[in-house]
Design an enzyme around this catalytic site. Structure first.
Site, PDB file in Angstrom:
ATOM      1  N   ARG A   1       3.348  18.914   0.995  1.00  0.00           N
ATOM      2  CA  ARG A   1       3.946  20.064   0.336  1.00  0.00           C
ATOM      3  C   ARG A   1       2.911  20.370  -0.813  1.00  0.00           C
ATOM      4  NH1 ARG A   1       8.918  22.049   1.272  1.00  0.00           N
ATOM      5  NH2 ARG A   1       9.298  22.121   3.588  1.00  0.00           N
TER       6      ARG A   1
ATOM      7  N   HIS B   1       1.250   6.281   1.595  1.00  0.00           N
ATOM      8  CA  HIS B   1       1.781   7.351   2.372  1.00  0.00           C
ATOM      9  C   HIS B   1       2.906   7.921   1.617  1.00  0.00           C
ATOM     10  CE1 HIS B   1      -0.564   6.871   5.687  1.00  0.00           C
ATOM     11  NE2 HIS B   1       0.039   5.720   6.096  1.00  0.00           N
TER      12      HIS B   1
ATOM     13  N   HIS C   1      -4.750  11.626   0.807  1.00  0.00           N
ATOM     14  CA  HIS C   1      -3.443  11.336   0.040  1.00  0.00           C
ATOM     15  C   HIS C   1      -3.380  11.010  -1.288  1.00  0.00           C
ATOM     16  CE1 HIS C   1      -5.023   7.540   1.648  1.00  0.00           C
ATOM     17  NE2 HIS C   1      -4.657   7.577   2.934  1.00  0.00           N
TER      18      HIS C   1
ATOM     19  N   HIS D   1      -3.439  -4.566   7.725  1.00  0.00           N
ATOM     20  CA  HIS D   1      -3.584  -3.336   8.817  1.00  0.00           C
ATOM     21  C   HIS D   1      -2.304  -3.407   9.915  1.00  0.00           C
ATOM     22  CE1 HIS D   1      -5.046   0.107  10.761  1.00  0.00           C
ATOM     23  NE2 HIS D   1      -5.408   0.509   9.500  1.00  0.00           N
ATOM     24  N   GLY D   2      -1.612  -2.639  10.078  1.00  0.00           N
ATOM     25  CA  GLY D   2      -0.951  -2.567  11.187  1.00  0.00           C
ATOM     26  C   GLY D   2       0.194  -3.617  11.348  1.00  0.00           C
TER      27      GLY D   2
ATOM     28  N   THR E   1      -6.630   6.473  10.423  1.00  0.00           N
ATOM     29  CA  THR E   1      -6.505   4.977   9.430  1.00  0.00           C
ATOM     30  C   THR E   1      -7.667   4.653   9.636  1.00  0.00           C
ATOM     31  OG1 THR E   1      -5.161   3.695   8.596  1.00  0.00           O
ATOM     32  CG2 THR E   1      -5.287   3.826  10.966  1.00  0.00           C
ATOM     33  N   THR E   2      -7.784   3.377   8.643  1.00  0.00           N
ATOM     34  CA  THR E   2      -9.109   2.579   8.761  1.00  0.00           C
ATOM     35  C   THR E   2      -9.017   1.858  10.024  1.00  0.00           C
ATOM     36  OG1 THR E   2      -8.910   2.414   6.347  1.00  0.00           O
ATOM     37  CG2 THR E   2     -10.434   1.109   7.341  1.00  0.00           C
TER      38      THR E   2
ATOM     39  N   HIS F   1      -5.756   3.718  -1.289  1.00  0.00           N
ATOM     40  CA  HIS F   1      -6.805   3.806  -0.759  1.00  0.00           C
ATOM     41  C   HIS F   1      -7.363   5.354  -1.285  1.00  0.00           C
ATOM     42  CE1 HIS F   1      -9.667   4.174   3.115  1.00  0.00           C
ATOM     43  NE2 HIS F   1     -10.305   4.525   2.089  1.00  0.00           N
TER      44      HIS F   1
ATOM     45  N   GLY G   1       1.383  -1.337   4.413  1.00  0.00           N
ATOM     46  CA  GLY G   1       1.906  -0.073   3.655  1.00  0.00           C
ATOM     47  C   GLY G   1       2.728   0.868   4.805  1.00  0.00           C
TER      48      GLY G   1
ATOM     49  N   ASN H   1       0.841  -1.324   0.085  1.00  0.00           N
ATOM     50  CA  ASN H   1       0.094   0.084  -0.038  1.00  0.00           C
ATOM     51  C   ASN H   1       0.944   1.288   0.078  1.00  0.00           C
ATOM     52  OD1 ASN H   1      -1.379   2.177   1.063  1.00  0.00           O
ATOM     53  ND2 ASN H   1      -3.064   1.060   1.614  1.00  0.00           N
TER      54      ASN H   1
ATOM     55  N   GLU I   1     -10.736  -9.357   3.456  1.00  0.00           N
ATOM     56  CA  GLU I   1      -9.458  -9.024   3.976  1.00  0.00           C
ATOM     57  C   GLU I   1      -9.894  -8.750   5.338  1.00  0.00           C
ATOM     58  OE1 GLU I   1      -7.210  -5.786   2.191  1.00  0.00           O
ATOM     59  OE2 GLU I   1      -6.198  -5.524   3.994  1.00  0.00           O
TER      60      GLU I   1
HETATM   61  N1  PXP Z   1      -5.516  -3.110   4.014  1.00  0.00           N
HETATM   62  C1  PXP Z   1      -6.621  -2.336   4.232  1.00  0.00           C
HETATM   63  C2  PXP Z   1      -7.948  -2.395   3.783  1.00  0.00           C
HETATM   64  C3  PXP Z   1      -6.200  -0.759   4.411  1.00  0.00           C
HETATM   65  O1  PXP Z   1      -7.123   0.273   4.485  1.00  0.00           O
HETATM   66  C4  PXP Z   1      -4.938  -0.558   4.785  1.00  0.00           C
HETATM   67  C5  PXP Z   1      -4.610   0.989   5.375  1.00  0.00           C
HETATM   68  O2  PXP Z   1      -4.889   1.824   4.237  1.00  0.00           O
HETATM   69  C6  PXP Z   1      -3.893  -1.456   4.834  1.00  0.00           C
HETATM   70  C7  PXP Z   1      -4.487  -2.864   4.667  1.00  0.00           C
HETATM   71  C8  PXP Z   1      -2.624  -1.282   5.161  1.00  0.00           C
HETATM   72  O3  PXP Z   1      -2.396  -0.959   6.700  1.00  0.00           O
HETATM   73  P1  PXP Z   1      -1.067  -0.391   7.080  1.00  0.00           P
HETATM   74  O4  PXP Z   1      -0.521   0.840   6.359  1.00  0.00           O
HETATM   75  O5  PXP Z   1      -1.000  -0.329   8.541  1.00  0.00           O
HETATM   76  O6  PXP Z   1      -0.094  -1.485   6.728  1.00  0.00           O
END
Ligand code: PXP
Length: 239
Positions: free
Chosen positions: A17, A9, A49, A188-189, A99-100, A42, A210, A6, A150
């Site tokens: 900027r 960022h 972003h 996520h995380g 974040t989500t 996303h 990500g 992902n 997911e």
């Molecule tokens: N999966 C989904 C559906 C997400 O929304 C995100 C964050 O945008 C991620 C994975 C990735 O999460 P992280 O950035 O914490 O690795």
């Protein structure tokens, strides 16, 4: 096991900027060069972003597959259906969140989610639902007719140092989802420190990572950051 990176960022840094660097298209190419099997972005309703133009450019440039994460908002779903990424992952979205924060709250008769799924599937897009690792929610996802889910690994990411409860919950959820015919993704995380046990869950076929990769790219460069995560994931699977 597929590692999807992902790159939101990369765009976060550019938007700090409002300039034209760093470029998500270049980032995607470097991730692919380093072995990512897919690129995730996303497109948030607030466009904090990733921008519409990024998604269009990535749809053209990505050589692996593009996974578009999106909330079930009419305007975004229509845009997604026009751009036609390989995969769309529906996520919950609140304007104030950093974040989500959790998975989709699926409810019987939820027309918004069903409408979004139908709109995306009509456009030939593979749809996945980002949900908490709850067996009931997984059954609802199946009823909605999607091929994939997911699993939100946020609880695991917050608690993995304190015991295996969240990991066991993920394992149970993954087994149940696979048993009822769903492809299982997770994310996520996840970080270099905590990814291994999740990557070892055999039913999980795709990881979306990500923040940790882009963070460490500051020190190692993006290609190296992806390479190191890919190595961890592959080694976890084939010890
Ligand atoms: N999966 C989904 C559906 C997400 O929304 C995100 C964050 O945008 C991620 C994975 C990735 O999460 P992280 O950035 O914490 O690795």
């Amino acid at each position: 096991m597929r590692l999807y990176v992902n790159i939101d960022h990369v765009a976060t840094l550019r938007e700090a900027r409002k300039t034209d660097e760093p470029d998500p298209v270049q980032a995607a190419a470097e991730c692919e060069q380093a072995g990512a099997r897919g690129i995730s972005v996303h497109l948030r309703e607030d466009r904090r972003h990733i921008q519409d133009a990024d998604v269009k450019a990535l749809a053209e440039s990505v050589r692996t597959v593009l996974n578009l994460e999106l909330g079930a908002h009419d305007e975004i779903v229509k845009l997604g259906a026009r751009i036609k990424p390989f995969q769309a992952t529906l996520v919950p979205e609140k304007r104030q969140e950093i974040t989500t924060e959790g998975g989709l709250a699926l409810r019987k008769g939820d027309r918004r989610i069903k409408g979004a799924i139908d709109g995306l599937q009509r456009a030939g897009i593979r749809v996945s639902l980002f949900i908490d690792p709850s067996l009931k929610t997984i059954d609802m996802a199946r009823e909605l007719g999607v091929p994939a889910i997911e699993l939100h690994t946020g609880r695991y990411a917050h608690t993995w140092r304190k015991g295996d409860a969240a990991l066991n919950e993920l394992q149970r959820a993954a087994t149940h989802a696979k048993d009822i015919g769903l492809a299982v993704h997770a994310g996520h995380g996840l970080t270099y420190d905590n990814v291994r046990p999740v990557a070892q869950i055999p039913e999980i076929e795709e990881l979306n990572i990500g923040h940790s990769i882009v963070s460490n790219a500051v020190f190692w460069g993006l290609e190296e950051a992806v390479r190191r995560m890919k190595k961890l994931v592959i080694e976890a699977r084939n010890p």
